[in-house]
Scaffold this active site. Structure first.
Site, PDB file in Angstrom:
ATOM      1  N   HIS A 160     -73.238 -41.660  19.641  1.00  0.00           N
ATOM      2  CA  HIS A 160     -72.555 -42.799  20.251  1.00  0.00           C
ATOM      3  C   HIS A 160     -71.062 -42.666  19.975  1.00  0.00           C
ATOM      4  O   HIS A 160     -70.616 -41.665  19.394  1.00  0.00           O
ATOM      5  CB  HIS A 160     -73.136 -44.122  19.727  1.00  0.00           C
ATOM      6  CG  HIS A 160     -73.220 -44.191  18.230  1.00  0.00           C
ATOM      7  ND1 HIS A 160     -72.111 -44.171  17.415  1.00  0.00           N
ATOM      8  CD2 HIS A 160     -74.290 -44.267  17.393  1.00  0.00           C
ATOM      9  CE1 HIS A 160     -72.495 -44.263  16.156  1.00  0.00           C
ATOM     10  NE2 HIS A 160     -73.812 -44.302  16.108  1.00  0.00           N
ATOM     11  N   GLU A 161     -70.331 -43.690  20.351  1.00  0.00           N
ATOM     12  CA  GLU A 161     -68.867 -43.649  20.239  1.00  0.00           C
ATOM     13  C   GLU A 161     -68.400 -43.483  18.781  1.00  0.00           C
ATOM     14  O   GLU A 161     -67.325 -42.935  18.526  1.00  0.00           O
ATOM     15  CB  GLU A 161     -68.296 -44.926  20.884  1.00  0.00           C
ATOM     16  CG  GLU A 161     -66.811 -44.970  21.094  1.00  0.00           C
ATOM     17  CD  GLU A 161     -66.249 -43.758  21.845  1.00  0.00           C
ATOM     18  OE1 GLU A 161     -65.109 -43.378  21.533  1.00  0.00           O
ATOM     19  OE2 GLU A 161     -66.942 -43.168  22.709  1.00  0.00           O
ATOM     20  N   GLY A 162     -69.200 -43.941  17.809  1.00  0.00           N
ATOM     21  CA  GLY A 162     -68.858 -43.731  16.389  1.00  0.00           C
ATOM     22  C   GLY A 162     -68.817 -42.249  16.064  1.00  0.00           C
ATOM     23  O   GLY A 162     -67.843 -41.746  15.489  1.00  0.00           O
ATOM     24  N   HIS A 163     -69.879 -41.524  16.464  1.00  0.00           N
ATOM     25  CA  HIS A 163     -69.898 -40.068  16.246  1.00  0.00           C
ATOM     26  C   HIS A 163     -68.748 -39.402  17.027  1.00  0.00           C
ATOM     27  O   HIS A 163     -68.090 -38.498  16.517  1.00  0.00           O
ATOM     28  CB  HIS A 163     -71.217 -39.468  16.735  1.00  0.00           C
ATOM     29  CG  HIS A 163     -72.442 -40.027  16.081  1.00  0.00           C
ATOM     30  ND1 HIS A 163     -73.364 -40.794  16.755  1.00  0.00           N
ATOM     31  CD2 HIS A 163     -72.904 -39.934  14.811  1.00  0.00           C
ATOM     32  CE1 HIS A 163     -74.341 -41.127  15.937  1.00  0.00           C
ATOM     33  NE2 HIS A 163     -74.097 -40.640  14.753  1.00  0.00           N
ATOM     34  N   GLY A 165     -68.229 -41.354   8.598  1.00  0.00           N
ATOM     35  CA  GLY A 165     -67.888 -42.720   8.987  1.00  0.00           C
ATOM     36  C   GLY A 165     -68.014 -43.685   7.813  1.00  0.00           C
ATOM     37  O   GLY A 165     -68.962 -43.612   7.037  1.00  0.00           O
ATOM     38  N   GLN A 210     -72.433 -43.481   1.357  1.00  0.00           N
ATOM     39  CA  GLN A 210     -72.600 -42.040   1.606  1.00  0.00           C
ATOM     40  C   GLN A 210     -71.279 -41.300   1.357  1.00  0.00           C
ATOM     41  O   GLN A 210     -71.260 -40.228   0.754  1.00  0.00           O
ATOM     42  CB  GLN A 210     -73.074 -41.838   3.046  1.00  0.00           C
ATOM     43  CG  GLN A 210     -73.178 -40.401   3.473  1.00  0.00           C
ATOM     44  CD  GLN A 210     -73.930 -40.270   4.782  1.00  0.00           C
ATOM     45  OE1 GLN A 210     -75.132 -40.212   4.807  1.00  0.00           O
ATOM     46  NE2 GLN A 210     -73.207 -40.226   5.888  1.00  0.00           N
ATOM     47  N   TYR A 229     -78.461 -38.530  18.570  1.00  0.00           N
ATOM     48  CA  TYR A 229     -78.457 -39.757  19.368  1.00  0.00           C
ATOM     49  C   TYR A 229     -77.034 -40.342  19.318  1.00  0.00           C
ATOM     50  O   TYR A 229     -76.805 -41.465  18.889  1.00  0.00           O
ATOM     51  CB  TYR A 229     -79.507 -40.757  18.875  1.00  0.00           C
ATOM     52  CG  TYR A 229     -80.057 -41.591  20.017  1.00  0.00           C
ATOM     53  CD1 TYR A 229     -80.893 -41.026  20.976  1.00  0.00           C
ATOM     54  CD2 TYR A 229     -79.705 -42.920  20.163  1.00  0.00           C
ATOM     55  CE1 TYR A 229     -81.365 -41.766  22.034  1.00  0.00           C
ATOM     56  CE2 TYR A 229     -80.170 -43.678  21.228  1.00  0.00           C
ATOM     57  CZ  TYR A 229     -81.000 -43.087  22.158  1.00  0.00           C
ATOM     58  OH  TYR A 229     -81.463 -43.827  23.215  1.00  0.00           O
ATOM     59  N   MET A 262     -77.227 -37.062  12.675  1.00  0.00           N
ATOM     60  CA  MET A 262     -78.651 -36.968  13.002  1.00  0.00           C
ATOM     61  C   MET A 262     -78.864 -37.123  14.511  1.00  0.00           C
ATOM     62  O   MET A 262     -79.988 -37.334  14.972  1.00  0.00           O
ATOM     63  CB  MET A 262     -79.437 -38.031  12.236  1.00  0.00           C
ATOM     64  CG  MET A 262     -79.326 -37.823  10.722  1.00  0.00           C
ATOM     65  SD  MET A 262     -80.664 -38.541   9.784  1.00  0.00           S
ATOM     66  CE  MET A 262     -80.487 -40.261  10.184  1.00  0.00           C
ATOM     67  N   GLN A 320     -84.302 -37.023   3.606  1.00  0.00           N
ATOM     68  CA  GLN A 320     -83.630 -38.283   3.286  1.00  0.00           C
ATOM     69  C   GLN A 320     -84.385 -39.519   3.786  1.00  0.00           C
ATOM     70  O   GLN A 320     -83.881 -40.631   3.697  1.00  0.00           O
ATOM     71  CB  GLN A 320     -82.193 -38.271   3.810  1.00  0.00           C
ATOM     72  CG  GLN A 320     -82.054 -38.350   5.317  1.00  0.00           C
ATOM     73  CD  GLN A 320     -80.632 -38.061   5.754  1.00  0.00           C
ATOM     74  OE1 GLN A 320     -80.123 -36.957   5.597  1.00  0.00           O
ATOM     75  NE2 GLN A 320     -79.962 -39.068   6.311  1.00  0.00           N
TER      76      GLN A 320
HETATM   77  P1  AMP Z   1     -75.820 -40.588  11.543  1.00  0.00           P
HETATM   78  O1  AMP Z   1     -76.065 -39.720  12.725  1.00  0.00           O
HETATM   79  O2  AMP Z   1     -76.127 -42.020  11.789  1.00  0.00           O
HETATM   80  O3  AMP Z   1     -76.407 -40.034  10.289  1.00  0.00           O
HETATM   81  O4  AMP Z   1     -74.247 -40.583  11.305  1.00  0.00           O
HETATM   82  C1  AMP Z   1     -73.501 -39.394  11.306  1.00  0.00           C
HETATM   83  C2  AMP Z   1     -72.077 -39.728  10.949  1.00  0.00           C
HETATM   84  O5  AMP Z   1     -71.554 -40.666  11.886  1.00  0.00           O
HETATM   85  C3  AMP Z   1     -71.949 -40.386   9.568  1.00  0.00           C
HETATM   86  O6  AMP Z   1     -70.768 -39.894   8.936  1.00  0.00           O
HETATM   87  C4  AMP Z   1     -71.826 -41.842   9.902  1.00  0.00           C
HETATM   88  O7  AMP Z   1     -71.128 -42.586   8.933  1.00  0.00           O
HETATM   89  C5  AMP Z   1     -71.024 -41.769  11.196  1.00  0.00           C
HETATM   90  N1  AMP Z   1     -71.186 -43.017  11.949  1.00  0.00           N
HETATM   91  C6  AMP Z   1     -72.350 -43.628  12.296  1.00  0.00           C
HETATM   92  N2  AMP Z   1     -72.093 -44.798  12.928  1.00  0.00           N
HETATM   93  C7  AMP Z   1     -70.737 -44.918  12.972  1.00  0.00           C
HETATM   94  C8  AMP Z   1     -69.850 -45.913  13.476  1.00  0.00           C
HETATM   95  N3  AMP Z   1     -70.295 -47.022  14.074  1.00  0.00           N
HETATM   96  N4  AMP Z   1     -68.524 -45.712  13.329  1.00  0.00           N
HETATM   97  C9  AMP Z   1     -68.052 -44.588  12.728  1.00  0.00           C
HETATM   98  N5  AMP Z   1     -68.832 -43.622  12.230  1.00  0.00           N
HETATM   99  C10 AMP Z   1     -70.159 -43.779  12.345  1.00  0.00           C
END
Ligand code: AMP
Length: 298
Positions: free
Chosen positions: A40-43, A153, A159, A38, A36, A67
């Site tokens: 960060h390092e997770g993405h 993630g 999910q 914005y 979605m 959602q």
């Molecule tokens: P979102 O944009 O928050 O819907 O997340 C998009 C994808 O990034 C999803 O598969 C999340 O699980 C993953 N994600 C979000 N935060 C993290 C994180 N801190 N570490 C790893 N993956 C993440």
């Protein structure tokens, strides 16, 4: 190389077809990371993993209205396209799909994907309709991109369970690749919503990762599921700003209940300890997966 920005389904299909026709056989696979935005390092970690595994990496940025519940943060969800393009570019992304809502939903959807049982608890019960929205948009995106692999993630472990089961039940030819949760140095799981935390909320939010780090000791002490849940709730409530939405321990990935008399040490399969806690207006989730030792722990 700078990723290509694409805003229509037709153009995205064209680019991916073109790639598939011209890629040859070495690493001709397509990896997909739905988000979605914005970023960060997770993405970025998901994108890097996809870029390492596949010849083409496709990122989608779409804040999916389906959602979000009526009183949730759809309108306030943070957005920054320039920043996202920079992060995606550094992480090896080839194509960035950024559709408008009317491109994804030109008319009201009368078709929806529903995954039952796995959505009965945790975010499924605290956000009614949320996973129908997720399953539906992910199905649409899978049909548009037709990736070989899709990266998700484990921060959103429910999910992953829902999408893995959906893919199996509906024979969708995509490999779901779960990736570890990326955290700040102090333990806070990265989330696009962390920007909403005030300084004191941010400090108190550390109780989530701190509590999750203690659960193995509590389980080793012989606790049952109800005892562990009570202990977790007590720990989290020590922070005055923390308002618990849920704190639960369940079997993973089916998210079924554990027998209440069973010491958790004796549970045979994988467990998830899952938390959703509000700090002010910001709802954060975090979890820990405990996997039998032969497989190792995430
Ligand atoms: P979102 O944009 O928050 O819907 O997340 C998009 C994808 O990034 C999803 O598969 C999340 O699980 C993953 N994600 C979000 N935060 C993290 C994180 N801190 N570490 C790893 N993956 C993440």
């Amino acid at each position: 190389m700078k990723p290509k920005i694409i805003r229509t389904i037709a153009e995205l299909r064209h680019e991916i077809n073109h790639y598939r026709l011209n890629a040859g056989t070495i690493k001709s696979t397509v990896g997909f990371v739905p988000t979605m935005g914005y970023l960060h390092e997770g993405h970025a970690s998901l994108l890097r993993r996809s870029a390492a595994d596949n010849g083409l990496t496709v990122l989608s940025i779409f804040v999916n209205p389906l959602q979000f519940g009526p009183n949730e943060d759809l309108d306030k969800y943070p957005r920054d396209e320039e920043h996202d393009i920079r992060i995606a570019s550094q992480a090896g992304t080839d194509l960035i799909f950024i559709p408008e809502v009317k491109e994804m939903y030109p008319q009201r959807n009368v078709t929806e994907v529903t995954v039952e049982e796995i959505t009965d608890r945790l975010c499924g019960s605290s956000r009614p309709g949320h996973f129908n929205g997720v399953a539906t948009v992910v199905t649409k995106l899978f049909n548009i991109v037709q990736p070989n692999r899709a990266y998700f993630g484990l921060k959103d472990a429910q999910q992953i369970a829902v999408i893995s089961r959906m893919v199996r039940d509906l024979n969708i030819p995509v490999e779901i690749v779960p990736c570890p949760t990326i955290r700040e140095n102090d333990g806070l799981a990265l989330s696009s919503r962390n920007v909403f935390l005030g300084q004191e909320e941010r400090r108190q939010a550390l109780v989530l990762s701190r509590t999750l780090s203690k659960v193995t000791d509590w389980i080793a002490g012989g606790m049952t599921a109800p005892q562990l849940i009570a202990q977790i709730a007590e720990e989290i409530r020590r922070e005055p700003l923390a308002d618990i939405d849920y704190a639960d321990v369940l079997n993973y990935p089916d998210l079924s209940l554990l027998p209440s008399q069973l010491p958790l040490q004796q549970a045979s399969g994988s467990l998830i300890i899952a938390l959703a806690v509000r700090f002010g207006k910001t709802r954060l989730i975090d979890n820990r997966l405990l996997i039998p030792v032969e497989v190792g722990e995430y």
